[in-house]
Design an enzyme around this catalytic site. Sequence first.
Site, PDB file in Angstrom:
ATOM      1  N   LYS A 104      -9.961  -0.718  10.889  1.00 49.00           N
ATOM      2  CA  LYS A 104     -10.209  -1.900  10.054  1.00 49.00           C
ATOM      3  C   LYS A 104     -10.481  -3.124  10.936  1.00 49.00           C
ATOM      4  CE  LYS A 104      -7.452  -0.678   5.912  1.00 49.00           C
ATOM      5  NZ  LYS A 104      -7.650   0.716   5.879  1.00 49.00           N
ATOM      6  N   GLN A 148      -4.328  -4.945   6.823  1.00 49.19           N
ATOM      7  CA  GLN A 148      -5.377  -5.801   6.263  1.00 49.19           C
ATOM      8  C   GLN A 148      -5.470  -7.141   6.981  1.00 49.19           C
ATOM      9  OE1 GLN A 148      -7.627  -4.969   3.955  1.00 49.19           O
ATOM     10  NE2 GLN A 148      -6.736  -2.922   3.786  1.00 49.19           N
ATOM     11  N   HIS A 170       0.873  -1.178   0.000  1.00 50.82           N
ATOM     12  CA  HIS A 170       0.000   0.000   0.000  1.00 50.82           C
ATOM     13  C   HIS A 170       0.912   1.230   0.000  1.00 50.82           C
ATOM     14  CE1 HIS A 170      -2.745   2.958   1.877  1.00 50.82           C
ATOM     15  NE2 HIS A 170      -3.738   2.167   1.502  1.00 50.82           N
ATOM     16  N   CYS A 178      -4.888   2.738  -3.443  1.00 48.84           N
ATOM     17  CA  CYS A 178      -3.596   3.182  -2.890  1.00 48.84           C
ATOM     18  C   CYS A 178      -2.528   2.113  -3.064  1.00 48.84           C
ATOM     19  CB  CYS A 178      -3.699   3.573  -1.428  1.00 48.84           C
ATOM     20  SG  CYS A 178      -4.807   4.936  -1.148  1.00 48.84           S
ATOM     21  N   ASP A 183       3.296  -4.786   7.757  1.00 48.71           N
ATOM     22  CA  ASP A 183       2.124  -3.918   7.684  1.00 48.71           C
ATOM     23  C   ASP A 183       0.902  -4.829   7.795  1.00 48.71           C
ATOM     24  OD1 ASP A 183      -0.057  -2.421   6.979  1.00 48.71           O
ATOM     25  OD2 ASP A 183       0.695  -1.831   5.001  1.00 48.71           O
TER      26      ASP A 183
END
Lengths: 402, 138
Positions: free
Chosen positions: A209, A186, A117, A358, A183
Amino acid sequence: MLDPKAIRSQFPLLLREISGEPIVYLDSAATSQKPDAVLEAMMNVYRTSNANAHRGMHPLAEEATQQYEKARATVQKFLNAKYAEEIVFTKSCTEAINLVAHTVSQQDHIVLSLLEHHSNIIPWMQRDAHIHWTNLSDLEEILRTHTISLVAITGQSNVLGIRPPIEEIIQLSHAAGAKVLVDAAQLVAHHPIHVQKLDCDFLTFSSHKLYGPTGIGVLYAKRECLEEMSPMLGGGGMVYSIAEQSFTPLGIPEKFEAGTPPVADAIGLATAIDWLAHYDWKDIEEYEQHLLRHAEEVLTTIPGLTILNLQPHSAKAPRGDLQPQSGCISFTLAAVHPHDLTEILGRQGICLRAGHHCAQPIHKHLGIAASTRLSVGIYNTIEEINLLPSAIEHAQHVLATT
Amino acid sequence: MDIYAENILDHYRNPRNRSPLSPQERIGKDRPEDHQFMQYTENNPACGDEITVGLDIQNTHVCTISWDGTGCAISQAAMSMLSEQFTGKSVEDIENFSTEDMLALLGVNLGPRRLKCALLGLDALKKAMKSHGAADED
């Protein structure tokens, strides 16, 4: 087994209608909806115990501090971190990555995957670090031929939904002397995370999220990593003492948390984590896989629709294959632009994301400019997925050029 | 009004003045002395929409506009409408055409998300015009 009906009933927003149609929210990868428990907890903070944390000796300030630190401990347990002070609250996952990127310089060589991202790309570029792009199969080669400071990799692609084999990437990177930042923006709502088992040096995610509020993110970092890092933001709450020309910061994690902390947001996040703990991870993963595999099945019956994935040869991990798509799937539709498609679907209350999400590098790699993404949360249902084929075919019909 | 109204969809399905060839390529080298050709490609990296617009201008008179591109219904229909709107008009008309004029031409009200789509063609036209009046060098 999860009971989607019982779960849905806890999300007031899902009762909303758009143009008389019930909302079909399939954009949880952008942000999830929030259960009543989270909304009530945050409302309760402002109604009954609002005060600034780490400042003041009065009872409300004391309560705010305790609740804020309790939220930190909740995140620590959620990530299976060794120490509470390894959890730094930020305003977002983006800020958490920036906080780590702030400590690198143009001498540093950073490895990024094509799946990243923009929030895990731009911060490294802003530091003029030397970027090496990996398609995962060439990671060992890159680690062998360059002195890499850090490998920054997503735990789950926000476009393809695939999960790079992070355990293995962490082992390979450590063997080559590189640190690893995961990261987990998600990944976090779809798979349990055990930072000690993973042995990652840094891991970032955002609350919104994970069924929590916007405005708060988390940086996990190993204690020794945090101790070496300099703070990015200066201000109140991060200073031990100030001299005429200089200052001494507090210890970790306070030195990274300048300014009034997001007390209500931290409590909202902790409540979301506690709420999610009512459900078994195995059930969550099984149910969401069931939704996505069904979505794949019904979408592929639509003429001209192509679900995005990497070609098998480039999908090869250093060793072993990428896992099945989780959280989301993205697709293109011949002769229909994603913006037109999602606008037309949106009028029927069906919310999907369009654009490059993104993540321009992976779109460029696939030779496309934009795609449409369908992402799920534990409140989605098979019935919702079943509305898609006719809605998409209707959009195709509206925009048909022949 | 519906942004997928019939007039917009009509321009999207049957784009006017759309051609892979620029006016220069169509007319070839044997053009009159007082004609100037201009071309510009504008894109929106956020959605991958791209429009290339070509103009054939005699003094200040727009003789021909041709364009080619890919993108959503709004960006493509807007460009098609503009090409009709300005053929036979003056370069000043293009220069003075505003965002509000574009929305009026489309006949819809667009939110901030889609405004960029609607303005892509107009931006390309205006940027192409910037070379107008400059020495034509071939």
